[in-house]
Design a protein around this motif. Structure first.
Motif, mmCIF file in Angstrom:
data_model
loop_
_atom_site.group_PDB
_atom_site.id
_atom_site.type_symbol
_atom_site.label_atom_id
_atom_site.label_comp_id
_atom_site.label_asym_id
_atom_site.label_seq_id
_atom_site.Cartn_x
_atom_site.Cartn_y
_atom_site.Cartn_z
ATOM 1 N N GLN A 177 0.841 -1.202 0.000
ATOM 2 C CA GLN A 177 0.000 0.000 0.000
ATOM 3 C C GLN A 177 0.876 1.251 0.000
ATOM 4 O O GLN A 177 1.816 1.357 0.795
ATOM 5 N N VAL A 178 0.554 2.199 -0.892
ATOM 6 C CA VAL A 178 1.328 3.427 -1.004
ATOM 7 C C VAL A 178 0.393 4.619 -1.193
ATOM 8 O O VAL A 178 -0.777 4.463 -1.556
ATOM 9 N N VAL A 179 0.962 5.795 -0.966
ATOM 10 C CA VAL A 179 0.346 7.061 -1.342
ATOM 11 C C VAL A 179 1.403 7.824 -2.117
ATOM 12 O O VAL A 179 2.549 7.945 -1.661
ATOM 13 N N LEU A 180 1.044 8.303 -3.300
ATOM 14 C CA LEU A 180 1.913 9.177 -4.086
ATOM 15 C C LEU A 180 1.254 10.544 -4.138
ATOM 16 O O LEU A 180 0.055 10.650 -4.395
ATOM 17 N N THR A 181 2.048 11.577 -3.890
ATOM 18 C CA THR A 181 1.535 12.933 -3.815
ATOM 19 C C THR A 181 2.365 13.841 -4.710
ATOM 20 O O THR A 181 3.584 13.688 -4.790
ATOM 21 N N THR A 182 1.688 14.775 -5.360
ATOM 22 C CA THR A 182 2.379 15.809 -6.120
ATOM 23 C C THR A 182 1.618 17.109 -5.944
ATOM 24 O O THR A 182 0.458 17.109 -5.540
ATOM 25 N N GLY A 183 2.266 18.198 -6.227
ATOM 26 C CA GLY A 183 1.585 19.481 -6.113
ATOM 27 C C GLY A 183 2.544 20.627 -5.939
ATOM 28 O O GLY A 183 3.680 20.592 -6.400
ATOM 29 N N CYS A 184 2.066 21.625 -5.228
ATOM 30 C CA CYS A 184 2.775 22.881 -5.092
ATOM 31 C C CYS A 184 2.688 23.324 -3.635
ATOM 32 O O CYS A 184 1.644 23.156 -3.004
ATOM 33 N N ASN A 185 3.764 23.896 -3.109
ATOM 34 C CA ASN A 185 3.743 24.269 -1.694
ATOM 35 C C ASN A 185 3.301 25.719 -1.474
ATOM 36 O O ASN A 185 3.657 26.334 -0.481
ATOM 37 N N ASP A 186 2.499 26.241 -2.368
ATOM 38 C CA ASP A 186 1.933 27.584 -2.253
ATOM 39 C C ASP A 186 0.512 27.470 -1.704
ATOM 40 O O ASP A 186 -0.279 26.658 -2.181
ATOM 41 N N TRP A 187 0.174 28.273 -0.702
ATOM 42 C CA TRP A 187 -1.135 28.212 -0.074
ATOM 43 C C TRP A 187 -2.225 28.857 -0.925
ATOM 44 O O TRP A 187 -3.393 28.514 -0.824
ATOM 45 N N THR A 188 -1.884 29.824 -1.768
ATOM 46 C CA THR A 188 -2.896 30.631 -2.455
ATOM 47 C C THR A 188 -3.212 30.179 -3.872
ATOM 48 O O THR A 188 -4.149 30.696 -4.473
ATOM 49 N N GLN A 189 -2.441 29.256 -4.408
ATOM 50 C CA GLN A 189 -2.699 28.813 -5.776
ATOM 51 C C GLN A 189 -2.136 27.407 -5.985
ATOM 52 O O GLN A 189 -1.292 26.950 -5.248
ATOM 53 N N GLY A 190 -2.616 26.761 -7.029
ATOM 54 C CA GLY A 190 -2.079 25.461 -7.385
ATOM 55 C C GLY A 190 -3.042 24.321 -7.103
ATOM 56 O O GLY A 190 -4.170 24.519 -6.653
ATOM 57 N N LEU A 191 -2.560 23.138 -7.403
ATOM 58 C CA LEU A 191 -3.336 21.913 -7.252
ATOM 59 C C LEU A 191 -2.433 20.851 -6.643
ATOM 60 O O LEU A 191 -1.334 20.609 -7.145
ATOM 61 N N ASP A 192 -2.892 20.226 -5.578
ATOM 62 C CA ASP A 192 -2.191 19.092 -4.984
ATOM 63 C C ASP A 192 -3.020 17.848 -5.267
ATOM 64 O O ASP A 192 -4.250 17.878 -5.164
ATOM 65 N N VAL A 193 -2.344 16.755 -5.620
ATOM 66 C CA VAL A 193 -3.038 15.519 -5.957
ATOM 67 C C VAL A 193 -2.417 14.373 -5.164
ATOM 68 O O VAL A 193 -1.192 14.250 -5.086
ATOM 69 N N MET A 194 -3.270 13.538 -4.585
ATOM 70 C CA MET A 194 -2.856 12.383 -3.810
ATOM 71 C C MET A 194 -3.463 11.130 -4.436
ATOM 72 O O MET A 194 -4.662 11.107 -4.735
ATOM 73 N N VAL A 195 -2.639 10.119 -4.667
ATOM 74 C CA VAL A 195 -3.083 8.862 -5.267
ATOM 75 C C VAL A 195 -2.798 7.733 -4.288
ATOM 76 O O VAL A 195 -1.654 7.538 -3.880
ATOM 77 N N GLU A 196 -3.840 7.009 -3.907
ATOM 78 C CA GLU A 196 -3.687 5.841 -3.045
ATOM 79 C C GLU A 196 -3.836 4.582 -3.888
ATOM 80 O O GLU A 196 -4.639 4.552 -4.830
ATOM 81 N N GLY A 197 -3.094 3.546 -3.525
ATOM 82 C CA GLY A 197 -3.243 2.279 -4.220
ATOM 83 C C GLY A 197 -2.192 1.282 -3.775
ATOM 84 O O GLY A 197 -1.449 1.508 -2.824
ATOM 85 N N GLU A 198 -2.148 0.182 -4.494
ATOM 86 C CA GLU A 198 -1.211 -0.898 -4.214
ATOM 87 C C GLU A 198 -0.155 -0.934 -5.308
ATOM 88 O O GLU A 198 -0.489 -0.964 -6.487
ATOM 89 N N ALA A 199 1.111 -0.926 -4.906
ATOM 90 C CA ALA A 199 2.211 -0.988 -5.871
ATOM 91 C C ALA A 199 2.413 -2.435 -6.314
ATOM 92 O O ALA A 199 2.600 -3.331 -5.483
ATOM 93 N N ARG A 200 2.356 -2.633 -7.611
ATOM 94 C CA ARG A 200 2.554 -3.972 -8.183
ATOM 95 C C ARG A 200 3.705 -3.921 -9.186
ATOM 96 O O ARG A 200 3.800 -3.002 -9.982
ATOM 97 N N ARG A 201 4.499 -4.943 -9.162
ATOM 98 C CA ARG A 201 5.674 -5.029 -10.026
ATOM 99 C C ARG A 201 5.272 -5.141 -11.492
ATOM 100 O O ARG A 201 4.319 -5.840 -11.838
ATOM 101 N N VAL A 202 5.999 -4.443 -12.368
ATOM 102 C CA VAL A 202 5.801 -4.503 -13.813
ATOM 103 C C VAL A 202 6.997 -5.239 -14.410
ATOM 104 O O VAL A 202 8.145 -4.813 -14.242
ATOM 105 N N THR A 203 6.736 -6.351 -15.115
ATOM 106 C CA THR A 203 7.816 -7.108 -15.765
ATOM 107 C C THR A 203 7.507 -7.385 -17.229
ATOM 108 O O THR A 203 8.339 -7.975 -17.921
ATOM 109 N N ASP A 204 6.356 -6.974 -17.686
ATOM 110 C CA ASP A 204 5.955 -7.169 -19.078
ATOM 111 C C ASP A 204 6.835 -6.298 -19.982
ATOM 112 O O ASP A 204 6.803 -5.067 -19.884
ATOM 113 N N ARG A 205 7.623 -6.929 -20.840
ATOM 114 C CA ARG A 205 8.617 -6.197 -21.641
ATOM 115 C C ARG A 205 8.005 -5.112 -22.522
ATOM 116 O O ARG A 205 8.531 -3.987 -22.557
#
Length: 166
Positions: free
Chosen positions: A79-107
């Protein structure tokens, strides 16, 4: 994933605020240059670190060395949370994604991911595809995908909290 329906949480949003459209959130996920990942250590303590990730096929993808703390943590709890965004209080968009990390091996998927990484940061992240993931600077990199189970978007300025559940 079909475009998820946004659900405005009025408890944490300005009066008369509108839900953030999915297209705006998807663009933020596609163009973000930096994410923060939160994993959980075996003893329950959180671990947070920055990383680069790409949005492809309705999932966030990232790489890690097999001995890095996040990889060790994921072997106990995916289980993980990935977050991205901006550290400005007055503008911007922060996004948080929750989910399960699964290995990718498909070439074929790994080859597509390597191409996306190579173009997103003007060639700074060049990966060679191997049978088990990527090779980068002579070392092995595991590749993981996080299909969202929940996404939250926080718009600032006019404050909104919007939830998307695939």
């Amino acid at each position: 994933m079909q475009d998820p329906t946004p659900h405005l949480d009025e408890r944490f949003s300005d009066p008369a605020a509108q839900a953030t459209p999915w297209a705006t959130v998807r663009k933020a996920l596609e163009t973000a240059q930096l994410f923060w990942i939160t994993t959980v250590r075996a003893d329950g303590r959180p671990h947070v670190t920055p990383l680069v990730a790409v949005w492809l096929d309705d999932a966030l993808h990232f790489g890690t060395g097999p001995e890095e703390q996040k990889a060790v943590n994921l072997s106990h709890n995916p289980q993980v949370v990935l977050t991205t965004g901006c550290n400005d209080w007055t503008q911007g968009l922060d996004v948080m994604v929750e989910g399960e990390a699964r290995r990718v091996t498909d070439r074929p998927t790994l080859e597509r991911l390597a191409a996306v990484w190579a173009t997103k940061w003007t060639g700074q992240w060049q990966y060679q595809v191997a049978d088990t993931g990527f090779v980068h600077n002579g070392g092995e990199a595991l590749v993981l995908a996080v299909k969202p189970t929940k996404i939250l978007a926080f718009t600032k300025g006019t404050f909104t909290q919007t939830r998307y559940a695939p």
